[in-house]
Motif scaffolding. Structure first.
Motif, PDB file in Angstrom:
ATOM      1  N   ARG A 175       0.839  -1.236   0.027  1.00 31.91           N
ATOM      2  CA  ARG A 175      -0.023  -0.044  -0.073  1.00 31.91           C
ATOM      3  C   ARG A 175       0.952   1.220  -0.009  1.00 31.91           C
ATOM      4  NH1 ARG A 175      -3.995  -1.840   4.555  1.00 31.91           N
ATOM      5  NH2 ARG A 175      -4.958  -3.684   3.669  1.00 31.91           N
ATOM      6  N   GLU A 176       1.978   0.956  -0.468  1.00 29.15           N
ATOM      7  CA  GLU A 176       2.849   2.300  -0.552  1.00 29.15           C
ATOM      8  C   GLU A 176       2.468   3.227  -1.741  1.00 29.15           C
ATOM      9  OE1 GLU A 176       4.447  -0.650  -3.697  1.00 29.15           O
ATOM     10  OE2 GLU A 176       3.788  -0.656  -1.393  1.00 29.15           O
ATOM     11  N   GLY A 177       2.677   4.707  -1.412  1.00 26.08           N
ATOM     12  CA  GLY A 177       2.278   5.701  -2.318  1.00 26.08           C
ATOM     13  C   GLY A 177       3.395   5.630  -3.572  1.00 26.08           C
ATOM     14  N   ASN A 178       2.986   6.859  -4.467  1.00 28.88           N
ATOM     15  CA  ASN A 178       3.832   6.941  -5.546  1.00 28.88           C
ATOM     16  C   ASN A 178       4.782   8.065  -5.439  1.00 28.88           C
ATOM     17  OD1 ASN A 178       4.274   6.513  -8.633  1.00 28.88           O
ATOM     18  ND2 ASN A 178       3.759   8.459  -8.545  1.00 28.88           N
ATOM     19  N   TYR A 179       6.067   7.772  -5.530  1.00 23.54           N
ATOM     20  CA  TYR A 179       7.156   8.837  -5.617  1.00 23.54           C
ATOM     21  C   TYR A 179       7.866   8.769  -6.806  1.00 23.54           C
ATOM     22  CZ  TYR A 179       5.723   8.055  -0.876  1.00 23.54           C
ATOM     23  OH  TYR A 179       4.757   7.758   0.324  1.00 23.54           O
ATOM     24  N   ILE A 180       7.333   8.424  -7.908  1.00 21.34           N
ATOM     25  CA  ILE A 180       8.006   8.251  -9.179  1.00 21.34           C
ATOM     26  C   ILE A 180       7.501   9.035 -10.297  1.00 21.34           C
ATOM     27  CG2 ILE A 180       9.198   6.807 -11.060  1.00 21.34           C
ATOM     28  CD1 ILE A 180       9.965   6.107  -8.081  1.00 21.34           C
ATOM     29  N   VAL A 181       7.987  10.172 -10.891  1.00 22.04           N
ATOM     30  CA  VAL A 181       7.417  11.033 -11.790  1.00 22.04           C
ATOM     31  C   VAL A 181       8.335  10.891 -13.290  1.00 22.04           C
ATOM     32  CG1 VAL A 181       6.694  13.250 -12.220  1.00 22.04           C
ATOM     33  CG2 VAL A 181       6.710  12.321  -9.717  1.00 22.04           C
ATOM     34  N   PRO A 182       8.251   9.876 -13.857  1.00 25.14           N
ATOM     35  CA  PRO A 182       9.013   9.783 -15.033  1.00 25.14           C
ATOM     36  C   PRO A 182       8.815  10.905 -16.325  1.00 25.14           C
ATOM     37  CG  PRO A 182       7.504   8.066 -15.231  1.00 25.14           C
ATOM     38  CD  PRO A 182       7.177   8.973 -14.002  1.00 25.14           C
ATOM     39  N   PHE A 183       9.989  11.246 -16.973  1.00 26.18           N
ATOM     40  CA  PHE A 183       9.369  11.913 -18.322  1.00 26.18           C
ATOM     41  C   PHE A 183       8.862  11.381 -19.332  1.00 26.18           C
ATOM     42  CE2 PHE A 183      13.366  15.069 -17.391  1.00 26.18           C
ATOM     43  CZ  PHE A 183      12.505  16.135 -16.719  1.00 26.18           C
ATOM     44  N   PHE A 184       7.825  11.954 -19.795  1.00 24.46           N
ATOM     45  CA  PHE A 184       7.074  11.397 -20.966  1.00 24.46           C
ATOM     46  C   PHE A 184       7.131  12.251 -22.066  1.00 24.46           C
ATOM     47  CE2 PHE A 184       2.539  10.038 -22.345  1.00 24.46           C
ATOM     48  CZ  PHE A 184       3.165   9.393 -23.243  1.00 24.46           C
ATOM     49  N   TRP A 185       8.088  11.935 -23.076  1.00 27.75           N
ATOM     50  CA  TRP A 185       8.462  12.752 -24.152  1.00 27.75           C
ATOM     51  C   TRP A 185       7.299  13.060 -25.148  1.00 27.75           C
ATOM     52  CZ3 TRP A 185      14.175  11.459 -25.646  1.00 27.75           C
ATOM     53  CH2 TRP A 185      15.017  11.909 -24.182  1.00 27.75           C
ATOM     54  N   GLN A 186       7.277  13.992 -25.750  1.00 23.95           N
ATOM     55  CA  GLN A 186       6.246  14.468 -26.546  1.00 23.95           C
ATOM     56  C   GLN A 186       6.575  14.753 -28.148  1.00 23.95           C
ATOM     57  OE1 GLN A 186       2.652  13.556 -25.929  1.00 23.95           O
ATOM     58  NE2 GLN A 186       4.041  12.681 -24.223  1.00 23.95           N
ATOM     59  N   HIS A 187       6.138  14.184 -29.012  1.00 23.94           N
ATOM     60  CA  HIS A 187       6.791  14.505 -30.468  1.00 23.94           C
ATOM     61  C   HIS A 187       5.611  14.898 -31.316  1.00 23.94           C
ATOM     62  CE1 HIS A 187       9.395  11.892 -28.605  1.00 23.94           C
ATOM     63  NE2 HIS A 187      10.602  12.514 -29.218  1.00 23.94           N
ATOM     64  N   GLY A 188       4.291  14.892 -30.595  1.00 22.23           N
ATOM     65  CA  GLY A 188       3.142  14.831 -31.622  1.00 22.23           C
ATOM     66  C   GLY A 188       2.567  13.808 -32.051  1.00 22.23           C
ATOM     67  N   GLU A 189       2.665  12.681 -31.402  1.00 22.37           N
ATOM     68  CA  GLU A 189       2.437  10.973 -31.617  1.00 22.37           C
ATOM     69  C   GLU A 189       0.830  11.265 -31.612  1.00 22.37           C
ATOM     70  OE1 GLU A 189       6.536  10.766 -30.835  1.00 22.37           O
ATOM     71  OE2 GLU A 189       5.073  11.740 -29.495  1.00 22.37           O
ATOM     72  N   SER A 190       0.213   9.964 -32.281  1.00 23.32           N
ATOM     73  CA  SER A 190      -0.938   9.742 -32.344  1.00 23.32           C
ATOM     74  C   SER A 190      -1.690   9.580 -31.023  1.00 23.32           C
ATOM     75  CB  SER A 190      -1.314   8.459 -33.319  1.00 23.32           C
ATOM     76  OG  SER A 190      -0.919   7.369 -32.652  1.00 23.32           O
ATOM     77  N   GLU A 191      -3.045   9.671 -31.015  1.00 19.84           N
ATOM     78  CA  GLU A 191      -3.648   9.465 -29.769  1.00 19.84           C
ATOM     79  C   GLU A 191      -3.483   7.959 -29.146  1.00 19.84           C
ATOM     80  OE1 GLU A 191      -8.409   9.192 -28.388  1.00 19.84           O
ATOM     81  OE2 GLU A 191      -7.820  10.822 -30.029  1.00 19.84           O
ATOM     82  N   GLU A 192      -3.628   6.965 -30.187  1.00 19.91           N
ATOM     83  CA  GLU A 192      -3.408   5.708 -29.678  1.00 19.91           C
ATOM     84  C   GLU A 192      -2.197   5.532 -29.182  1.00 19.91           C
ATOM     85  OE1 GLU A 192      -3.426   1.143 -32.101  1.00 19.91           O
ATOM     86  OE2 GLU A 192      -3.559   3.071 -33.177  1.00 19.91           O
ATOM     87  N   THR A 193      -1.142   6.064 -29.721  1.00 17.52           N
ATOM     88  CA  THR A 193       0.297   5.893 -29.348  1.00 17.52           C
ATOM     89  C   THR A 193       0.144   6.476 -27.573  1.00 17.52           C
ATOM     90  OG1 THR A 193       1.442   5.896 -31.300  1.00 17.52           O
ATOM     91  CG2 THR A 193       2.645   6.221 -29.337  1.00 17.52           C
TER      92      THR A 193
END
Length: 910
Positions: free
Chosen positions: A12-30
């Motif tokens: 039941r631990e919390g979340n302490y991870i915030v990864p970078f999620f790079w954006q290039h203009g990919e499709s909605e599905e991706t």
């Protein structure tokens, strides 16, 4: 049991991870697929990295953000946003070119040589468009080393673009001070982060549009903003020396800074500004200290505090980091001059580790970085960086003890989960308790931008076990949040001292302490002035922290406000240790003192610089003797952990929660084991070990003197849990056996012992393949990517073997020791997953042994470096692949292990 420990044991631990999620203009599905893959990694937040996006704060950006926020809400995740379209923060989404009034301004100078006497001398003042004259100063040059350089302000003699000044006898230099907009090797078209109005324009350009689009999500799904390495930007390049006083370097400037200089140096401001580049006796220490104090305060107040206040007013948080590398935390250029002032306005402290800046084993030496032509300072990255971050979190109450670290980026594909775990442990034991892993990229594979990438369109063969690492980090961070670090020792932050003259950086003292298991915080001069002493003089308190001793690294000068604090300390009997000779006191005038509370507090003009040595009563002067320093710490009871013999690679950190205390122990050595008896002050009988990787408790072995035995493989971390005195911890027989096996000074009596060298059936699954190829029987284990083998193979190697076992005679359970492994290991017995290991020790329990034939399967996965061979990995060694030595199964004939032992607390009575 301590509540947070009970929570992690029950998942039941919390979340302490915030990864970078790079954006290039990919499709909605991706985008939706990647949000799913991030959640599958055990992560419940992302930081949307805008840098590669083609339409930041435009229709394409809002389209993609809508998708990400919708997915986050559905998955109970949170979203942070990087706050600019280009690196570093301050580009203002490209708007500065159209609004140059908000762009960076620099102070520059040029020098004219002249020989007198010349009663009719005149000089041209040449200013380019947009430049402004600040002043003109004449300095008589030395004829002998004993002569003084005598400055004269001749600004009043400027008329119609000329300086008319009768030159006296001798050799003189005329220094023309001016503002410039471009200044040669500096950031162009970037926001002036010292200027309050410019930063307000930055907020209007980037932050306000996000508020207008997502105000109903602010504070819930929309968590806040991330600034990435904002800087003074007055110069950049391959780690230039950007310390104050470099003759060719322009300096950060703004109108408010000019006004501050005039107020602080009343009538002598032009001479003091000249002293920023020149050694003018009676001026240089005061000028450089004053300028840097005021510039760093304006950066902190007008940029970081203003952005932080905007975020607070809008219900979100503000996080990020600046460039700390190789001393830049105390310099201009890439840096912001003063780490603590630069981040005071944020809601978490922040640092980063990228580009191979931290490498196992390189703690006390320079080592080559990316490109292989220049070097990193191992002392700073190993003994300074992490402690800068966690110290700020302890000193600033609004940070709630939180330090976030950007990790893993741009190490190259040579970095796998093994090194990632080592870096995570390196930071955890220094008090870092949040992480920004770098990065998830949805770009087509292979994306050459700063690998490794955690999913990589499904092509990273280690991705299936990335979840195990993230789970481990979340569990460890959960234990290290919500309470407080227990640190007795403060080390003076040396930025101010480095502005004025020679000094030993704080990390050198930090190295002495950490190698002796003494934790410390770094405390800046301006926060000492706001500290409060305990009535008995035993401690001083600042922010959420308190300390029993202050250590001052060896330095030539201290500023006068430090002298005032030392006088207070001496009056109450608080101990101060000087790790060097007695420094001199520079009468600085204290411009910008206290700098972070939205008001300037200048103490008036001081027109002289006295350089008085501190009196002997100011503290204990160790003159560089570590023996004197450590003897004092032991005699006064400040040192709380001792080992039977010196253990220079053992790191430790103490963290207190309401109902118990955690001691982290990490073996930082890449190849050597730590095995020692440890004395922990106040250790009671309720102590037990917590294994954060397997998420279990087991007994701690104590001798009759109350010492606890500690054995750590390379790369290994263990957590000693000590409950309150009234808490009784009873470890089950199974847990007691496992604890003895792992951590006893005596070898455990084993049952049957099998050495599995021959007869392995081996098959390969390449990273881009659909399944395993046909199996081949190996006579012996070997390096799959070694010379003459398959050096370009990246993927998973499957090893299979059968062995006979009789639980009644050979042991109901057994220890599997896989020896040397490269690098991610999953072990299966009779089809059931037993455990995952990504770093040493590659040792685990085998459960479910049956009478007769048993099938053992080991999956070993290497990194993509063998197939990708990327540029970043050129400056990292490429490790072997697979099982490299003997595999042993060692039976334990005693009580069997319940299935609940590894992952639940049901086997323990509290």
């Amino acid at each position: 049991m301590e509540q947070r420990l009970e929570e992690v044991l029950k998942g039941r631990e919390g979340n302490y991870i915030v990864p970078f999620f790079w954006q290039h203009g990919e499709s909605e599905e991706t985008l939706r697929d990647y949000m799913e893959k991030i959640e599958m990694s055990g992560i419940r937040a992302v930081c949307v990295e805008s840098r590669p996006h083609p339409d930041y704060v435009g229709p394409g950006w809002w389209r993609d953000m809508d998708v990400i926020l919708e997915e986050a809400a559905a998955r109970n995740m949170r979203v942070w946003v990087l706050d600019d379209s280009h690196f570093p923060t301050g580009y203002c989404n490209g708007e500065i070119a159209a609004h140059p009034e908000y762009g960076k301004v620099f102070l520059d100078h040029y020098t004219i040589d002249v020989m007198g006497p010349d009663r009719e001398a005149s000089f041209l003042i040449r200013l380019q468009q947009g430049e402004e004259l600040v002043g003109v100063v004449a300095v008589k040059r030395r004829d002998t080393p004993e002569d003084k350089e005598s400055p004269v302000d001749i600004t009043s003699r400027v008329k119609d673009g000329m300086v008319y000044w009768p030159v006296p006898e001798g050799y003189w230099r005329v220094v023309v001070l001016k503002t410039v907009r471009e200044g040669g090797n500096c950031r162009k078209d970037y926001c002036n982060l010292l200027d309050r109005d410019a930063v307000a324009f930055f907020l209007e350009t980037v932050y306000e549009p996000h508020w207008q689009h997502y105000k109903e999500k602010f504070g819930n799904v929309f968590a806040g903003f991330f600034s990435d390495e904002p800087e003074f930007g007055n110069t950049f390049g391959e780690y230039p020396n950007t310390g104050i006083g470099q003759p060719t370097m322009v300096l950060p400037w703004c109108r408010e800074l000019a006004e501050r200089c005039a107020g602080a140096w009343d009538g002598e401001e032009n001479i003091c500004l000249t002293a920023l580049w020149s050694d003018l006796e009676g001026y240089t220490e005061r000028a450089r200290y004053g300028y840097m104090s005021m510039a760093t305060e304006l950066y902190g107040r007008n940029f970081c505090m203003q952005v932080g206040e905007w975020c607070k007013a809008h219900g979100v948080e503000y996080i990020g980091h600046v460039v700390e590398d190789n001393g830049n935390h105390a310099r201009t250029g890439y840096g912001t001059g003063h780490f603590f002032k630069a981040l005071w306005g944020q809601h978490m402290s922040g640092i980063d580790v990228v580009l191979q800046q931290i490498r196992p084993g390189y703690d006390d030496r320079d080592f080559y970085h990316i490109g292989g032509k220049n070097t990193y300072d191992g002392r700073f990255f190993h003994y300074g960086l992490g402690k800068l971050g966690s110290s700020l979190a302890h000193l600033d109450e609004k940070k709630l003890g939180r330090t976030i670290c950007e990790v893993y980026g741009a190490y190259g594909w040579a970095e796998g989960l093994k090194l990632m775990k080592w870096i995570a442990d390196h930071m955890l034991v220094r008090g870092v308790n949040w992480f920004v892993p770098h990065a998830f990229t949805p770009a087509s594979f292979p994306d050459p931008d700063c690998p490794p990438h955690f999913y990589a369109r499904g092509k990273n063969p280690q991705y299936p076990w990335f979840r195990d690492l993230m789970g481990y980090m979340n569990r460890m961070c959960h234990l290290l949040n919500g309470g407080g670090s227990v640190i007795q020792t403060a080390v003076l932050y040396t930025a101010e001292m480095s502005w004025m003259g020679d000094c030993v950086p704080f990390e050198e003292v930090g190295k002495w302490l950490m190698r002796s298991q003494i934790d410390f915080d770094v405390v800046p001069v301006w926060l000492l002035g706001e500290s409060v002493f305990a009535e008995d003089g035993s401690r001083f308190h600042v922010g959420d922290a308190s300390y029993a001793v202050l250590i001052v690294p060896d330095c030539a000068f201290i500023p006068e406000e430090m002298e005032e604090w030392l006088e207070r300390a001496a009056q109450v009997g608080f101990p101060v240790l000087f790790a060097g000779e007695r420094p001199r006191v520079a009468r600085t005038g204290r411009p910008g003192r206290g700098g972070m509370e939205a008001k300037a507090r200048n103490s008036g003009t001081v027109n002289i610089v006295e350089k008085d040595k501190l009196p002997e009563t100011s503290g204990v002067f160790c003159a560089g003797s570590r023996e004197t320093l450590f003897s004092f710490l032991e005699e006064t009871g400040i040192r709380e952990i001792l080992t039977a013999a010196p253990e220079p690679w053992l790191r430790c950190h103490q963290y207190r929660q309401p109902k118990g205390t955690f001691y982290l122990f990490f073996n930082e050595h890449p190849t050597e084991q730590v095995a020692t008896w440890v004395w922990v002050k106040g250790l009671g009988k309720s102590a037990c070990w917590y294994d954060g990787w397997d998420n279990c408790l087991y007994q701690a072995e104590q001798n009759d003197r109350g010492r606890i035995y500690l054995r750590l493989s390379p790369y290994e971390t263990k957590v000693l849990y000590v409950g309150n005195e009234e808490e009784r911890v009873d470890i089950s027989a199974a847990a007691r056996l496992w604890g003895n096996c792992l951590n006893s000074p005596e070898s455990v009596a084993n049952g049957k012992c099998l050495k599995l060298d021959e007869g392995w059936q081996v098959s390969l699954k390449p990273y881009d393949g659909e399944g395993f190829g046909s199996s081949v029987k190996w006579k012996s284990l070997k390096n799959v990517t070694g010379q003459g083998q398959t050096p370009e193979f990246s993927g998973t190697i499957r090893y299979g073997i059968t062995f006979d076992w009789d639980p009644e005679k050979d042991g109901e359970s057994a220890v599997l020791d896989c020896g040397e492994v490269y690098e991610t290991l999953e072990a299966r017995l009779n089809g059931a997953v037993q455990a995952v290991r990504v770093a040493p020790p590659y040792t685990l329990m085998l459960r479910g042994l049956r009478k007769g034939e048993n099938a053992l399967e080991l999956l070993v996965t290497n990194t993509l470096v063998h197939a990708m061979r990327d540029d970043l990995s050129v400056t990292m060694p490429v490790e072997a692949s697979g099982l490299m030595g003997s595999v042993w199964i060692k039976g334990l004939p005693q009580a069997s292990f319940s299935s609940s032992f590894q992952h639940r607390c049901d086997a323990f009575t509290f």
